[in-house]
Enzyme design. Structure first.
Site, PDB file in Angstrom:
ATOM      1  N   PRO A 189      -4.227  -9.265   9.116  1.00  0.00           N
ATOM      2  CA  PRO A 189      -5.232  -9.822   8.146  1.00  0.00           C
ATOM      3  C   PRO A 189      -4.257 -10.603   7.212  1.00  0.00           C
ATOM      4  CG  PRO A 189      -5.574  -7.300   8.331  1.00  0.00           C
ATOM      5  CD  PRO A 189      -4.356  -7.642   9.060  1.00  0.00           C
TER       6      PRO A 189
ATOM      7  N   HIS B  96      -0.610   1.600  16.118  1.00  0.00           N
ATOM      8  CA  HIS B  96       0.721   1.867  15.393  1.00  0.00           C
ATOM      9  C   HIS B  96       1.935   1.582  15.954  1.00  0.00           C
ATOM     10  CE1 HIS B  96      -2.414   4.127  13.124  1.00  0.00           C
ATOM     11  NE2 HIS B  96      -1.548   4.419  12.003  1.00  0.00           N
TER      12      HIS B  96
ATOM     13  N   GLU C 115      -4.263  -6.767   2.971  1.00  0.00           N
ATOM     14  CA  GLU C 115      -3.175  -7.190   3.208  1.00  0.00           C
ATOM     15  C   GLU C 115      -3.010  -8.776   2.912  1.00  0.00           C
ATOM     16  OE1 GLU C 115      -4.789  -5.099   5.168  1.00  0.00           O
ATOM     17  OE2 GLU C 115      -3.570  -3.391   5.163  1.00  0.00           O
TER      18      GLU C 115
ATOM     19  N   GLU D 246       0.789  -1.178   0.169  1.00  0.00           N
ATOM     20  CA  GLU D 246      -0.014   0.006   0.007  1.00  0.00           C
ATOM     21  C   GLU D 246       1.050   1.255  -0.140  1.00  0.00           C
ATOM     22  OE1 GLU D 246      -2.444  -0.868   3.624  1.00  0.00           O
ATOM     23  OE2 GLU D 246      -3.147  -2.686   2.576  1.00  0.00           O
TER      24      GLU D 246
ATOM     25  N   LEU E 253      -6.142  -2.055  -0.832  1.00  0.00           N
ATOM     26  CA  LEU E 253      -5.704  -1.746   0.464  1.00  0.00           C
ATOM     27  C   LEU E 253      -6.319  -3.198   1.101  1.00  0.00           C
ATOM     28  CD1 LEU E 253      -7.187   1.130   2.648  1.00  0.00           C
ATOM     29  CD2 LEU E 253      -5.893  -1.063   3.475  1.00  0.00           C
TER      30      LEU E 253
ATOM     31  N   GLN F 231       1.993  -1.793   5.872  1.00  0.00           N
ATOM     32  CA  GLN F 231       2.062  -0.536   6.330  1.00  0.00           C
ATOM     33  C   GLN F 231       2.568  -0.143   7.727  1.00  0.00           C
ATOM     34  OE1 GLN F 231      -0.987   2.859   5.462  1.00  0.00           O
ATOM     35  NE2 GLN F 231       0.303   2.801   3.817  1.00  0.00           N
TER      36      GLN F 231
HETATM   37  C1  LIG Z   1      -5.895  -2.843   7.826  1.00  0.00           C
HETATM   38  C2  LIG Z   1      -5.115  -1.463   7.523  1.00  0.00           C
HETATM   39  N1  LIG Z   1      -4.335  -1.400   6.650  1.00  0.00           N
HETATM   40  C3  LIG Z   1      -3.752  -0.330   6.365  1.00  0.00           C
HETATM   41  C4  LIG Z   1      -3.893   0.967   7.374  1.00  0.00           C
HETATM   42  C5  LIG Z   1      -2.978   2.114   7.138  1.00  0.00           C
HETATM   43  N2  LIG Z   1      -4.055   3.181   6.493  1.00  0.00           N
HETATM   44  C6  LIG Z   1      -4.408   4.216   7.231  1.00  0.00           C
HETATM   45  S1  LIG Z   1      -5.523   5.161   6.608  1.00  0.00           S
HETATM   46  C7  LIG Z   1      -5.363   4.107   4.992  1.00  0.00           C
HETATM   47  C8  LIG Z   1      -6.021   4.548   3.724  1.00  0.00           C
HETATM   48  C9  LIG Z   1      -7.456   4.259   3.956  1.00  0.00           C
HETATM   49  O1  LIG Z   1      -8.242   4.974   2.770  1.00  0.00           O
HETATM   50  P1  LIG Z   1      -9.798   5.070   2.612  1.00  0.00           P
HETATM   51  O2  LIG Z   1     -10.064   3.860   3.241  1.00  0.00           O
HETATM   52  O3  LIG Z   1     -10.371   5.516   1.568  1.00  0.00           O
HETATM   53  O4  LIG Z   1     -10.135   6.088   4.004  1.00  0.00           O
HETATM   54  P2  LIG Z   1      -9.776   7.547   3.826  1.00  0.00           P
HETATM   55  O5  LIG Z   1      -8.593   7.550   4.605  1.00  0.00           O
HETATM   56  O6  LIG Z   1      -9.698   7.938   2.352  1.00  0.00           O
HETATM   57  O7  LIG Z   1     -11.095   8.277   4.612  1.00  0.00           O
HETATM   58  C10 LIG Z   1      -4.384   3.192   5.168  1.00  0.00           C
HETATM   59  C11 LIG Z   1      -3.777   2.192   4.244  1.00  0.00           C
HETATM   60  C12 LIG Z   1      -4.752   0.639   8.215  1.00  0.00           C
HETATM   61  N3  LIG Z   1      -5.173   1.818   8.995  1.00  0.00           N
HETATM   62  N4  LIG Z   1      -5.344  -0.531   8.451  1.00  0.00           N
END
Ligand SMILES: Cc1ncc(C[n+]2csc(CCOP(=O)(O)OP(=O)(O)O)c2C)c(N)n1
Ligand SMILES: Cc1ncc(C[n+]2csc(CCOP(=O)(O)OP(=O)(O)O)c2C)c(N)n1
Ligand SMILES: [Mg+2]
Ligand SMILES: [Mg+2]
Lengths: 354, 324, 354, 324
Positions: free
Chosen positions: D89, D129, D60, D29, D58, D82
């Site tokens: 997952p 985190h 895993e 990601e 997105l 990330q």
């Molecule tokens: C399972 C998981 N994988 C990766 C992340 C890291 N991460 C945080 S926000 C994000 C992007 C999320 O995008 P979206 O679902 O479109 O929501 P937005 O932030 O745009 O509201 C990622 C990859 C996470 N929080 N949880």
């Protein structure tokens, strides 16, 4: 009587532009409109102040939701207070619409235990950080409430990126099969950090995913608070009458960095950002209300000042919270903690004290 | 008292607890109409209705995630994972939510859910029906882990798990589902979590075991009669560990062998050894010996017996310890 | 020229019933038809003999695929031998169509290491036991092959129940976005052990899920080997020309227990089972070929005898495999096993020897 | 030699290895256009193209599952998760496939994939985190696990992982991504898996550590100068463990303190203690002391320092050991 209009790309829309694009309307009293406006302004103010506080080092990493307020306030306005909200980090402050003190949310972003609340106090679940994993929670809650013959609807908020996660899929599958009274509310801001929605899925639209779960999918202009309200209201009505879940895709464009640590200049379309900012959701609703004569400039100013005042008090409150005691490390993990926790704490205090 | 097989005792516990508390419900793949692939949930749907014994879609993260929401709505869900290795898709929910949600509410909300599953090897099954995943569960904060080795404990520990305000994972040794038979108290029967059981008293060495390894340890103790007097400690609950029972036995015998089916590295035997190395080092008269599965994928079933800790391996370990 | 006909419920169909229901046709030579028929009979024979061997205690638990042969043989027939097959336990014997000895598959079910093969020998991946988890493997393989400019298509087989798993969803999402040359072949036998497809998903059909991944979804009569062939052929053609993945839903009804340990009488519709058995896929194709004059009764009998003979040899071979040595416990897990494995083996041998 | 931050050394390793071997690709990601949320993959997409440094959906489990297939197609995928807690997952793919697939092909096919991720606490971040998930990885057969604590090792261990024919999980201590700075060999640089590093020589006690706990152990050793001479052993690879280095140091000092950020129960410290209890019992002059995170959800960041093993806690453990 409501009048919802089709918009570009098949998005539902209510608010016009005061010129060629005509206004529709929804079935709200002037008082309700003002309430909704107040919520919108409150969220906007929370967000803008938070960014300032972050720059001042008064809150930590923060996930900005500027121009997402209409999705949050519009949809939440369609709920009763007994209905449950399952937010992601993007909706961190949605509890404000349920009377949660802004200091609580600020404390969450400050990493202080005062930021963790009892969901039952506001019918707002904890902020979900791992993407999409709260979708099954909302579904389980809605299903469980229905089994108990309790008239409670649940709404889960998540982003465009979340629709790729297995947990979204499994939650949605359960919702469909169990006819859970739940609204799956997708904030499609077209970015998952740096990943555009086109790299996220090949589905023509995210709402097209709904049929795979046997539920209706609707698309709405996410910067149009009334269109969001109206679509959610319909979904809530379906849920209450036992017709099951609805997938709502609210489309907008992320105009701010993903979070304070992010630098979108590497990947985003800056022109598009500027365009979207022009048409941002709070101003759009404000101009609508002014056009309708429901709001005056003076009232708008008052609402904003109130919200600013609330934030000033909130940050002061958050900052005067007593420092968290280290004993909290060991508290609340288990109803009945093992004896070793007390030993560990004792040892820790001895060492920290010495 | 009823004379029951271990899996029947599980079924009995579910009946009794669902009768006792209308908030208890059972969810999982094939648990309803079929009554579970091992029949552990047989009869529940007929007795308590399809709303309290629910066949879910084939989605383990969905099952456990929905259970979190069910708790928030006031239910006490008992989730069946059909087999050990098929519980892994739910680990994400377990680690990131089940074990943390009470903490997230600052102790205001309870998540009294149970995850139960048949686990372990030796059953001549195709790949991935043989895992001993306790480490993944034990290492996760906020969840308790119990593993019975007798029908009475299978009932009593499951009842305790269901009544516990916190999430509990109960691993049921499928190898002895239908070979372990014994007296089980009728009606309500609770075995408190966190209390080990001295399955056999001895003085020369302590065999620490749980689940299907308890009968193995017992048979090893039998085999050693005349050579060594072995105490067999059935841990019953892995988390919280009954540390005082472990330390008392180690203090008495000075020699400890830990038996576990799971792969060795970071297995639960390591935790037992670490507790001893930290708190009983001056009591130990020799090394803490681990008799375990190996750090390999669980093997083809024609040679699975070579992988599983055997009576011979356990007895050998004791002999080595004695002759040090 | 092919002539595919619509069937009940919108399923594609080719084979008629020799009466009111007319036969269509596909673009196959008589030799190809006979090849396909041989494959079908081979799978049927494998399955029926396996059940007997199981009852005789000569193979362990076994997942019966009676009446699933058309889905497997029909789809595999649309592939080139360089294309990769990713089977589930339900397609355990699909390697036979690629020249894998039946003794290998029998050994797998006998828990003997001789049952584990090198996928590169047949371009058939290992049997996948955990539901849906091989979908991303097939997608990754197809994607990776395309990146290497290799003209190889992959096909993943899974059941109706598998479509609820997160891993199916994530694999399908990747396939769509990456335009992977993969066929997601769903054997919808309408049961996941005791769970009917109606309790699995609220989607109108499983093929309706395809749009959520931005790929076409087709529905085909799973007991009609020619319809399956034709639908897969089209999907393969799309994959090869860079148009990306296709979801194929082949509909049938499980007429046998889920596996040898299962007793479906508790949950299944026995009448429906009987009906389906009447119309089972091997007989249906056989009658079609007889009607077309491509096959004679004598030839059919010969094909069956050949298959039986092959199975007789195979079980004998499997049973004369030397017993697996315990050293295999430690082999193949790592390219470069740690020294401790040798110590462990030595100790084990000492103990077993004594 | 270049003077690099730890995260820059990771980036350097990826550049060098992708240059060296056209089969190496990076997926995950935000790894492409953005170059990763920590910039660990910055520049790779520009240099090697969008086919070899790929922004994935997105998902895993999808990432790791696709990586299995990529291996079968001849690639050597390096998957970025990330953050630590967002790797869960993918555990199902890891346990049920990544660690078993070579075995399943009877050693005929290789799965030379790497899973790398920033891990660990202390960074003042929102919930989840901060995890130290090494136990979940170490316990899983068929995968190796490495954790660097210096820029040079971050480069060398990652290079070794990429070249290894088997799956390797590399956990990168994010706390010191931008504080650990040091000399890193330019060009190809490989630190073999399975070799520990004596970070500091000493004679009274051995501090066993890895990742961000190595500097903590070193500072504790500093703090103890005059009181005790501490050896610091940086394990670098958790699986396979460099047992001889561990045993040699324990034999020399007779006192061992293991430091780990992860929750205590069944943490990697337990494995270290178990190895010592089994193979060094007669060398030990006192208990094996574990200084670890606690068996609780990782706390609110304002008090996270109380959770993390500190210089004071490590030094205190050594003092207790010495005065036993
Ligand atoms: C399972 C998981 N994988 C990766 C992340 C890291 N991460 C945080 S926000 C994000 C992007 C999320 O995008 P979206 O679902 O479109 O929501 P937005 O932030 O745009 O509201 C990622 C990859 C996470 N929080 N949880
Ligand atoms: C992840 C996982 N969960 C549960 C199981 C146990 N299980 C084996 S087969 C099966 C049903 C599968 O149904 P379906 O996908 O429709 O395929 P079919 O068996 O009908 O071909 C289940 C639940 C499993 N193998 N893997
Ligand atoms: Mg987004
Ligand atoms: Mg099926």
């Amino acid at each position: 009587m409501s009048q919802v209009l089709p918009a570009e790309g098949g998005l539902r829309r209510v608010i016009g532009d005061g010129q060629a694009l005509l206004d529709g309307e929804v079935d709200l009293t002037p008082e309700q409109h003002l309430d909704l406006y107040r919520g919108l302004v409150l969220l906007r103010t929370y967000d803008e102040r938070s960014l300032v506080y972050h720059r001042q080092g008064r809150v930590g990493t923060y996930a900005i939701f500027w121009n997402h307020e209409a999705m949050q306030a519009g949809s939440a306005f369609a709920l009763e207070s007994r209905d449950w909200i399952f937010p992601s980090y993007r909706e961190s402050a949605i509890g404000l619409l349920r009377g949660m003190p802004a200091s609580t949310v600020l404390s969450w972003w400050r990493g202080h235990p005062a930021g963790w609340w009892n969901p039952e106090d506001y019918n707002v679940a904890s902020i979900c950080v791992p993407i999409g994993t709260h979708v099954p929670h909302a579904v389980g809650f809605a299903w469980g409430s229905r089994l108990k013959r309790e008239d409670r609807v649940a709404i889960a908020y998540f982003g465009d990126g979340a629709t790729s996660e297995g947990s979204f899929h499994e939650g949605a599958t359960f919702a469909g099969v169990l006819k859970a009274p739940v609204i799956l509310f997708c904030n499609n801001n077209q970015w998952a950090i740096s990943t555009p929605v086109a790299a996220q899925t090949a589905a023509p639209t995210l709402a097209d995913k709904a049929i795979g779960y046997g539920m209706p999918g609707v698309r709405v202009d996410g910067a149009d608070v009334l269109a969001v309200y109206e679509a959610t209201r319909e979904a809530v009505a379906r849920a209450r009458t036992g017709e099951g879940p609805t997938f709502v895709e609210a489309v907008t464009y992320r105009t701010a960095p993903h979070a304070t640590a992010d630098d979108p200049s590497i990947y985003i379309d800056e022109e598009r950002v500027e365009e979207e900012k022009e048409n941002e959701c709070v101003g759009r609703y404000e101009r609508y209300l002014l056009r309708m004569g429901v709001l005056t400039d003076l009232e708008a100013e008052e609402v904003k000042q109130e919200a600013l005042e609330l934030m000033r008090t909130a940050i002061a409150e958050a900052e005067t919270e007593a420092p968290a005691d280290v004993s909290l490390v060991f508290e609340h993990a288990l109803a009945d903690p093992p004896a070793s926790f007390a030993d560990d704490l004792l040892e820790l205090r001895r060492i920290l004290g010495g | 008292m009823a004379d029951l097989l271990l899996v029947e005792a599980v079924n009995d516990a579910l009946h009794v607890e669902m009768e006792r508390d209308a908030a208890v419900m059972v969810i999982g793949e094939d648990v309803g109409r079929l009554g579970g692939v091992f029949r552990a949930t047989a009869g529940l749907q007929d007795r308590f209705g399809a709303d309290r014994c629910v066949d879910t879609p084939l989605a383990e993260a969905g099952i456990l995630g929905a259970a979190v929401g069910l708790c928030m709505a006031g239910w006490r869900p008992v989730c069946e994972m059909q087999y050990d290795a098929f519980s892994y898709p739910s680990l994400d929910q377990l680690i990131n939510h089940v074990g943390r949600y009470r903490w997230r509410t600052r102790g205001k909300m309870s998540f009294p859910l149970v995850v139960r599953m048949p686990y372990g090897g030796g059953v001549r099954a195709p790949e991935l029906h043989d895992d001993s995943p306790e480490t993944y569960y034990v290492h996760t904060p906020g969840v308790k882990v119990a593993i019975p080795s007798t029908p009475a404990d299978a009932k009593g520990l499951l009842a305790a798990a269901i009544r516990d305000p916190d999430p509990v994972v109960v691993l049921e040794p499928k190898l002895i589902y239908r070979t372990a038979r014994g007296d089980v108290p009728e009606g309500e029967h609770v075995v408190p979590l966190g209390e080990a059981r001295v399955a056999r008293v001895g003085s020369d060495a302590t065999l620490v075991a749980y689940g299907a390894m308890v009968p193995v340890a017992e048979r090893a103790a039998d085999a050693l009669v005349g050579e060594a007097s072995c105490e067999v400690l059935d841990l019953r609950t892995l988390k919280p560990l009954d540390e005082s029972a472990l330390l008392a036995s180690a203090a008495k015998t000075g020699r400890v062998v830990v038996v576990q089916e799971a792969p060795r590295t970071c297995g639960y035997g390591a935790e037992v050894a670490a507790v001893l190395a930290e708190k009983a080092i001056f009591d130990l008269r020799g090394p803490v010996v681990r008799v375990t599965g190996y750090d390999v994928p669980y093997p083809y079933w024609q040679i699975e017996d070579a992988y599983m800790p055997s009576v011979e391996r356990v007895a050998d370990a004791v002999r080595r310890l004695l002759h040090l």
